[in-house]
Every structure is written in C-alpha cells, then in structure tokens.
Design an enzyme around this catalytic site. Structure first.
Site, short mmCIF file in Angstrom:
data_model
loop_
_atom_site.label_atom_id
_atom_site.label_comp_id
_atom_site.label_asym_id
_atom_site.label_seq_id
_atom_site.Cartn_x
_atom_site.Cartn_y
_atom_site.Cartn_z
N HIS A 41 0.96 -1.18 -0.06
CA HIS A 41 -0.15 0.23 0.14
C HIS A 41 0.90 1.29 -0.20
CE1 HIS A 41 -2.57 -2.88 2.35
NE2 HIS A 41 -3.45 -2.65 1.33
N GLN A 152 -0.88 -3.59 -8.95
CA GLN A 152 -0.81 -4.71 -10.03
C GLN A 152 -1.04 -6.12 -9.18
OE1 GLN A 152 2.57 -5.29 -12.50
NE2 GLN A 152 2.07 -7.53 -12.64
N GLN A 157 -8.56 -6.58 -11.00
CA GLN A 157 -9.22 -5.52 -10.48
C GLN A 157 -9.16 -4.41 -11.05
OE1 GLN A 157 -9.97 -4.73 -5.93
NE2 GLN A 157 -8.15 -3.43 -6.46
N LEU A 188 3.43 -9.14 -1.05
CA LEU A 188 2.77 -8.63 0.18
C LEU A 188 1.20 -8.64 0.31
CD1 LEU A 188 4.92 -5.68 1.68
CD2 LEU A 188 5.22 -8.29 2.18
P1 AMP Z 1 -6.46 -3.58 -0.31
O1 AMP Z 1 -6.33 -2.85 0.97
O2 AMP Z 1 -6.07 -4.98 -0.19
O3 AMP Z 1 -7.85 -3.23 -0.99
O4 AMP Z 1 -5.42 -2.93 -1.40
C1 AMP Z 1 -5.36 -1.66 -1.68
C2 AMP Z 1 -4.49 -1.35 -2.93
O5 AMP Z 1 -3.09 -1.81 -2.52
C3 AMP Z 1 -4.92 -2.12 -3.97
O6 AMP Z 1 -4.88 -1.32 -5.43
C4 AMP Z 1 -3.96 -3.36 -3.93
O7 AMP Z 1 -3.78 -3.90 -5.23
C5 AMP Z 1 -2.63 -2.84 -3.63
N1 AMP Z 1 -1.83 -3.52 -2.90
C6 AMP Z 1 -2.05 -4.75 -2.25
N2 AMP Z 1 -1.05 -5.59 -2.07
C7 AMP Z 1 -0.01 -4.84 -2.91
C8 AMP Z 1 1.51 -5.21 -3.08
N3 AMP Z 1 2.11 -6.33 -2.52
N4 AMP Z 1 2.06 -4.36 -3.82
C9 AMP Z 1 1.43 -3.40 -4.38
N5 AMP Z 1 0.22 -3.02 -4.47
C10 AMP Z 1 -0.52 -3.74 -3.34
#
Ligand code: AMP
Length: 286
Positions: A41, A152, A157, A188
């Site tokens: 994030h 990515q 999504q 992560l």
């Molecule tokens: P979430 O809180 O899981 O809804 O994720 C919020 C944003 O963070 C989304 O756009 C995810 O794709 C991105 N995200 C989650 N994990 C990673 C990661 N390991 N690397 C890059 N972006 C991430």
C-alpha cells in the site's frame, strides 16, 4: 519529519475540500485501501506523493465486496497504526468513513461490472467485482481526484476499474503500480498474517511458479497449456491442493490465450488452509 494527515469520516466535507483544491489547480491523488497497511500500500502512497500536490488515502473495509462466509468480520482493522504509517509519508488527508456513511439506510444502487469481471476472481467470488466497482464509483465521486493509484497485485481489479473509468467516462487517470514482495518472493498482502509458519513457507511456491514460467518463456516455451500444467504440478508437489485457477490471459480482455506469442498475464489463485492468495506476473516473449 512526519505530519499527521487530516482524518475525515464524512463524505460532504471531503468532497468540498477536493473540489476546492481542484479549483485551485492542485493535482490530487487518491489511494483507495481497506487499511491494515503494508509496504505494498505504501508504495502506492509514495507514487501518489511523487506525482501529486495533495494525497488522499481512503480506508474502508467494503462489506459489498466480500462473499458470504469470507473473512469480513476477521479482516484486520488497525486505523491508529495505519495513520501513524501514513504520517511518515506526508499524506494530506485520510478518508475513513463508517459503513453507514457509505451505505446509508435506503442505499440500493449497484454498478454492474464490465465483462472482464466475469472470469477468474469473478467466477470464484461472484459478488466481488460488483461490490468493488460500486464502492470505487462512489469514491471517484466523493473524492474527484486527478489520478487514482491501484496495485498490479490485484491485476484483474485494476483492469476492471480501467474499463469502468472508460465506460462511464470518469474524468480520472488510473495508475497501476508494481507488486511489492517479501524477500522470499511472496507478494505482500494483509491476509499473509493469517498464514501459520508452515503455510508461510509453502506460500513462496506461488511466486516461484511465476518466475519459473517467465524463465520458460524466455527459453522459447510458448504453449500456455505446458506452462499452466507445469505450474499445477509444482503447486501439487508443494502441497498446495486447492488451486482456484492458473491462467495465461490477454492483458486487457483477460481472455485465455493458447500461446504466449504476445505479452500476456499469468494469473494464479490458491488456498493455503483458510487463506486465499492471489499473484500474477507479465509473460513477455522475446
Ligand atoms: P487492499 O487494501 O487489499 O484493498 O489494497 C489496496 C490497494 O493496494 C490495491 O490497489 C492493491 O492492489 C494494492 N496492493 C495490495 N498489495 C500490494 C502489493 N503487494 N504490492 C502493490 N500493491 C498492492
């Protein structure tokens, strides 16, 4: 140097603030999240900080995108800790609404997601993308940013949202940031903390399968079937039995391709115990 971001919990004031900034020609960046922030994030936040004058992070665990029986109730909610991390990154504003603020009594509109939402995640989580595009549409209206940052990590999504923005003419630019991984390759995810020590070790097989496929493609293997079969075997050998899908797809339509003659995406989803993990990578033929 750290600066506490302004915390706003209701829609109207945040919308007024952003409209005012836009009128002043400030470039506004938004990073939508469900909180429990990690370096993945934070990489999106850093990209927003670099490109924008004003950075908004949204934190909302969106019930509409969880399937019945999924981990909505157990999903980690650690707002204080998230705010402390965001202060380090010089975030201007955090929008952390309650469920009632986003879905007040009488709320009944749903956005119908595009065709790219049907396969893969959509096939295994039938309500998920409708919940995602509905909340994201609301966020685009509540926070009319110039640019919105997605990872990515959730590749399907990101493609679904790009199509949403194009189909519904949201005046917003989408930036897709690379996957942040642990040293051993595991992407992560807020859900990694639920893995027990054995599952945590086992989980590295996902990213090693992706690297193996990239290597095979660079050695001129082009058959999607050979590649996906090879991955399924490696997952089985590592004891990962519950595989939702292993697919090689067109990067935009997400339709399966038989041959990797053009750049393609390899998408993967599997369960380790009760924890569902996804990962992906680009496959580029020479
Ligand atoms: P979430 O809180 O899981 O809804 O994720 C919020 C944003 O963070 C989304 O756009 C995810 O794709 C991105 N995200 C989650 N994990 C990673 C990661 N390991 N690397 C890059 N972006 C991430």
């Amino acid at each position: 140097m750290s600066k506490e971001p302004k915390l706003v919990k209701s829609c109207k004031p945040v919308q007024e603030t952003i409209l005012q900034l836009r009128a002043e020609r400030q470039r506004v960046g938004m990073v939508p999240t469900m909180g429990a922030l990690h370096e993945g994030h934070l990489s999106l936040v850093a990209a927003a900080r670099e490109q924008c004058d004003f950075v908004v992070v949204t934190i909302f665990v969106n019930p509409a995108q969880f399937e019945p029986g999924e981990d909505l109730d157990q999903y980690p909610r650690v707002l204080e800790n998230d705010l402390a991390q965001l202060a380090q990154l010089d975030v201007d504003l955090v929008f952390a609404p309650s469920e009632k603020e986003i879905y007040p009594a009488g709320f009944s509109t749903r956005v119908d997601p595009p065709a790219s939402a049907q396969p893969w995640e959509g096939a295994h989580r039938p309500h998920h993308f409708s919940g995602v595009v509905t909340v994201v549409s609301k966020l685009f209206n509540i926070i009319p940013a110039d640019v919105v940052f997605f990872g990515q990590k959730d590749y399907q999504q990101a493609m679904v949202i790009q199509q949403l923005v194009s189909d519904l003419n949201f005046p917003i630019q989408i930036e897709i940031c690379p996957i942040v991984r642990n040293q051993d390759g595991l992407a992560l995810s807020s859900r990694n903390q639920y893995l027990d020590p054995d599952q945590r070790k086992q989980a590295t097989v996902l990213s090693s399968c992706l690297r193996w496929a990239q290597q095979r493609v660079s050695e001129a293997e082009r058959s999607s079937q050979v590649l996906t079969q090879g991955i399924r075997e490696q997952l089985r050998e590592a004891g990962v039995e519950a595989v939702d899908y292993v697919a090689i797809v067109d990067p935009v339509t997400l339709v399966e391709v038989a041959q990797v003659d053009e750049p393609a995406m390899l998408l993967l989803a599997a369960h380790l115990g009760n924890v569902r993990l996804i990962d992906n990578c680009r496959l580029v033929p020479d």
